[in-house]
Design a protein around this motif. Structure first.
Motif, PDB file in Angstrom:
ATOM      1  N   ILE B  77      75.908  24.671  79.570  1.00 22.17           N
ATOM      2  CA  ILE B  77      75.289  25.740  80.369  1.00 22.17           C
ATOM      3  C   ILE B  77      74.897  26.876  79.434  1.00 22.17           C
ATOM      4  O   ILE B  77      75.715  27.297  78.612  1.00 22.17           O
ATOM      5  CB  ILE B  77      76.270  26.293  81.431  1.00 22.17           C
ATOM      6  CG1 ILE B  77      76.910  25.165  82.251  1.00 22.17           C
ATOM      7  CG2 ILE B  77      75.602  27.368  82.293  1.00 22.17           C
ATOM      8  CD1 ILE B  77      76.393  24.915  83.594  1.00 22.17           C
ATOM      9  N   HIS B  78      73.656  27.337  79.536  1.00 28.72           N
ATOM     10  CA  HIS B  78      73.191  28.428  78.673  1.00 28.72           C
ATOM     11  C   HIS B  78      72.768  29.634  79.498  1.00 28.72           C
ATOM     12  O   HIS B  78      72.249  29.473  80.608  1.00 28.72           O
ATOM     13  CB  HIS B  78      72.021  27.955  77.815  1.00 28.72           C
ATOM     14  CG  HIS B  78      72.387  26.784  76.962  1.00 28.72           C
ATOM     15  ND1 HIS B  78      73.072  26.915  75.779  1.00 28.72           N
ATOM     16  CD2 HIS B  78      72.222  25.455  77.170  1.00 28.72           C
ATOM     17  CE1 HIS B  78      73.298  25.710  75.272  1.00 28.72           C
ATOM     18  NE2 HIS B  78      72.791  24.800  76.101  1.00 28.72           N
ATOM     19  N   LEU B  79      73.046  30.801  78.946  1.00 34.45           N
ATOM     20  CA  LEU B  79      72.656  32.040  79.629  1.00 34.45           C
ATOM     21  C   LEU B  79      71.640  32.794  78.793  1.00 34.45           C
ATOM     22  O   LEU B  79      71.713  32.798  77.568  1.00 34.45           O
ATOM     23  CB  LEU B  79      73.880  32.945  79.840  1.00 34.45           C
ATOM     24  CG  LEU B  79      75.053  32.407  80.664  1.00 34.45           C
ATOM     25  CD1 LEU B  79      76.146  33.486  80.754  1.00 34.45           C
ATOM     26  CD2 LEU B  79      74.604  31.997  82.060  1.00 34.45           C
ATOM     27  N   VAL B  80      70.686  33.435  79.470  1.00 32.54           N
ATOM     28  CA  VAL B  80      69.773  34.345  78.786  1.00 32.54           C
ATOM     29  C   VAL B  80      69.490  35.506  79.759  1.00 32.54           C
ATOM     30  O   VAL B  80      69.301  35.277  80.951  1.00 32.54           O
ATOM     31  CB  VAL B  80      68.464  33.626  78.348  1.00 32.54           C
ATOM     32  CG1 VAL B  80      67.795  32.903  79.514  1.00 32.54           C
ATOM     33  CG2 VAL B  80      67.472  34.608  77.721  1.00 32.54           C
ATOM     34  N   ALA B  81      69.562  36.723  79.228  1.00 32.20           N
ATOM     35  CA  ALA B  81      69.285  37.876  80.089  1.00 32.20           C
ATOM     36  C   ALA B  81      67.819  38.266  79.940  1.00 32.20           C
ATOM     37  O   ALA B  81      67.267  38.226  78.837  1.00 32.20           O
ATOM     38  CB  ALA B  81      70.185  39.036  79.709  1.00 32.20           C
ATOM     39  N   ILE B  82      67.174  38.603  81.059  1.00 31.78           N
ATOM     40  CA  ILE B  82      65.783  39.068  81.018  1.00 31.78           C
ATOM     41  C   ILE B  82      65.716  40.443  81.666  1.00 31.78           C
ATOM     42  O   ILE B  82      66.166  40.614  82.805  1.00 31.78           O
ATOM     43  CB  ILE B  82      64.840  38.106  81.775  1.00 31.78           C
ATOM     44  CG1 ILE B  82      64.886  36.713  81.143  1.00 31.78           C
ATOM     45  CG2 ILE B  82      63.409  38.646  81.785  1.00 31.78           C
ATOM     46  CD1 ILE B  82      64.032  35.689  81.870  1.00 31.78           C
ATOM     47  N   SER B  83      65.196  41.409  80.935  1.00 26.40           N
ATOM     48  CA  SER B  83      65.003  42.737  81.529  1.00 26.40           C
ATOM     49  C   SER B  83      63.519  43.038  81.583  1.00 26.40           C
ATOM     50  O   SER B  83      62.766  42.683  80.669  1.00 26.40           O
ATOM     51  CB  SER B  83      65.707  43.810  80.704  1.00 26.40           C
ATOM     52  OG  SER B  83      67.102  43.580  80.692  1.00 26.40           O
ATOM     53  N   ILE B  84      63.114  43.668  82.676  1.00 28.50           N
ATOM     54  CA  ILE B  84      61.716  44.062  82.819  1.00 28.50           C
ATOM     55  C   ILE B  84      61.635  45.571  82.673  1.00 28.50           C
ATOM     56  O   ILE B  84      62.337  46.313  83.366  1.00 28.50           O
ATOM     57  CB  ILE B  84      61.152  43.638  84.201  1.00 28.50           C
ATOM     58  CG1 ILE B  84      61.318  42.124  84.423  1.00 28.50           C
ATOM     59  CG2 ILE B  84      59.688  44.066  84.348  1.00 28.50           C
ATOM     60  CD1 ILE B  84      60.534  41.241  83.481  1.00 28.50           C
ATOM     61  N   ASP B  85      60.790  46.011  81.748  1.00 32.61           N
ATOM     62  CA  ASP B  85      60.584  47.446  81.567  1.00 32.61           C
ATOM     63  C   ASP B  85      59.307  47.834  82.300  1.00 32.61           C
ATOM     64  O   ASP B  85      58.205  47.588  81.817  1.00 32.61           O
ATOM     65  CB  ASP B  85      60.482  47.751  80.061  1.00 32.61           C
ATOM     66  CG  ASP B  85      60.293  49.234  79.801  1.00 32.61           C
ATOM     67  OD1 ASP B  85      60.257  50.013  80.785  1.00 32.61           O
ATOM     68  OD2 ASP B  85      60.171  49.613  78.620  1.00 32.61           O
ATOM     69  N   GLU B  86      59.489  48.422  83.481  1.00 34.19           N
ATOM     70  CA  GLU B  86      58.319  48.793  84.285  1.00 34.19           C
ATOM     71  C   GLU B  86      57.628  50.032  83.724  1.00 34.19           C
ATOM     72  O   GLU B  86      56.534  50.384  84.177  1.00 34.19           O
ATOM     73  CB  GLU B  86      58.712  49.080  85.741  1.00 34.19           C
ATOM     74  CG  GLU B  86      59.428  47.954  86.453  1.00 34.19           C
ATOM     75  CD  GLU B  86      60.942  48.104  86.351  1.00 34.19           C
ATOM     76  OE1 GLU B  86      61.385  48.902  85.490  1.00 34.19           O
ATOM     77  OE2 GLU B  86      61.669  47.433  87.103  1.00 34.19           O
TER      78      GLU B  86
END
Lengths: 300, 300
Positions: B77-86
């Motif tokens: 199982i792999h995790l990746v965080a995604i953030s959106i800079d509006e």
């Protein structure tokens, strides 16, 4: 503004349909929707005796008026008005006077039953504090059903309008009570319960008020002195705000609920209503009906 | 007050379960519910790469924290965080800093994408007036999905808590949109859309806040300067009032909705999501997706 269908002055702008309507076309529109629903849900059938729960307020008065207009000439359909006198001093006496005036004008038989005769006390006396609406609702429903049955009614007509219906639907969603939702199915039949019909369910409250006003009936401005259910008030104002921002929300909610009910009917069966072991009346899901429960020990 | 399960000081009283819980038993309770839901709805499967939509707020931080705790030792199982800079000046820069601190601490890969890079303008610039939330929502969803796909994610984890979920359910009831209701089914799969999972859907907002606080993460007190949807606010306060008067309402609403969805699944099919004729991304029910519609002509 002019009526969209003729050149006369409009009395209403229906935001949800974008229609301006004059007095005659507005009345036609209201009555068309009521007739459509009566047909669609087979609310009225050959041989029916329809008991109309007549409080004397605008909704029940409009209901009696229109059912009389539609079925007065039918030899096989009978109407009887039933009023419940809860004994709320300074309020019910006034609306009962209006109810009596209407049944006399339309020459419809009228039965008045009081909490005092049926239960030995008026609502004012029955209440030892709080929860007036729920006590009153339980006892009124019980007495209406019993009186309708005693008068050989095959249907019990209620004046619930679109606002009432959508508030109840939303409250049932909040309670997530599938059984209660399914009991809202028009023409749901249960032993001991006279089937309830709601011919005004597609008419917004404001339009019922206008319809009553245009028929020269005085509008009821009196309000029951017992404060209505606070949560129903919240639901009412939420729905009204939503309707203002998105005209047609109440109709959408009603239609969506019907689709959901259609699905539920295929996958669930309605739990049959029990018979009260004390009085023999229908008692919902418990062995002793709410009326017997209330009358045994004072609510607090 | 003491914990019901041991003798330590309670940190919370759960009105809906009548339980007092200490720090350790509260954390255990929250994590037990999350694990139960992950199993029940098969949110996480062998071989998954889970992209976590990480705003840096309490919900998404708690989500990353717990998924890391549960799956960090799993090789498959792999995790990746995604953030959106509006590009919301004075707000997003702060929460992104917190997001970055958390991914560095947990050593989780972190991808940050900005509206400016993706769409050529920041939200502050994209808005020619009004409707910030709906513009932002459309563009963020689009960019999150695209970025998750680019990072080979098989699931997209969202931090929606019980309050968010029940508000959405109630709004869908109000809109009476059966299709939209059915898309809320956990693990609903649609071409081009990374399946969304919501592991926190059974945890009340307040408990997420407490959970985050107890893990020494600073609570976010900042609020987005764009005013949130007025109608969602009404729905939120109605639900909170109802929950106060009838503890357990939010869970009942969630459970009732699941029963309804079970019925609908047997009688309806989900309308497949269309593919945008302009950009090829999933576009719901229209031929041109909302992102392309928004970017073509400025909203007004």
């Amino acid at each position: 503004m002019k009526c969209d269908k003729c050149n006369r002055e409009a009395v209403i702008f229906q935001k949800y349909s974008s229609a301006h309507l004059c007095k005659d076309h507005f009345i036609e529109d209201v009555e068309r929707k009521i007739k459509r629903d009566i047909r669609k849900y087979r609310m009225v059938e050959k041989g029916d005796t329809i008991a109309i729960a007549l409080s004397g307020g605008k909704d029940s008065s409009a209901l009696l008026y229109i059912l009389h207009k539609l079925f007065n000439n039918r030899q096989d359909i009978h109407l009887v008005a039933i009023s419940i006198d809860e004994g709320i001093h300074g309020y019910r006496d006034k609306t009962l006077k209006r109810a009596r005036a209407l049944t006399e004008k339309l020459e419809v038989p009228h039965v008045i039953k009081s909490f005092e005769d049926a239960f030995g006390d008026s609502l004012d006396d029955l209440l030892t504090g709080g929860k007036a609406c729920s006590v009153c609702g339980v006892l009124r429903k019980n007495l209406l059903n019993k009186t309708a049955r005693e008068n050989c009614a095959t249907k019990l007509g209620l004046g619930h309008n679109l606002d009432d219906e959508t508030q109840t639907i939303l409250m049932n969603y909040l309670r997530a009570d599938i059984d209660r939702m399914m009991r809202m199915i028009p023409n749901n039949r249960q032993t001991g319960l006279v089937p309830r019909i709601k011919p005004l369910r597609s008419i917004p409250e404001k339009e019922i008020a206008l319809y009553t006003y245009l028929h020269d009936s005085p509008l009821d401005v009196d309000r029951c002195p017992y404060a209505p259910d606070a949560l129903r008030n919240d639901v009412r104002s939420l729905l009204n705000d939503y309707e203002t921002a998105h005209p047609g929300t109440k109709y959408a909610l009603l239609k969506g609920f019907e689709k959901i009910i259609e699905s539920l009917k295929q996958t669930h069966t309605i739990t049959p209503v029990k018979k009260c072991t004390e009085c023999g009346e229908p008692s919902g899901r418990s062995n002793i009906c709410k009326t017997c429960q209330l009358l045994k020990k004072p609510s607090n």
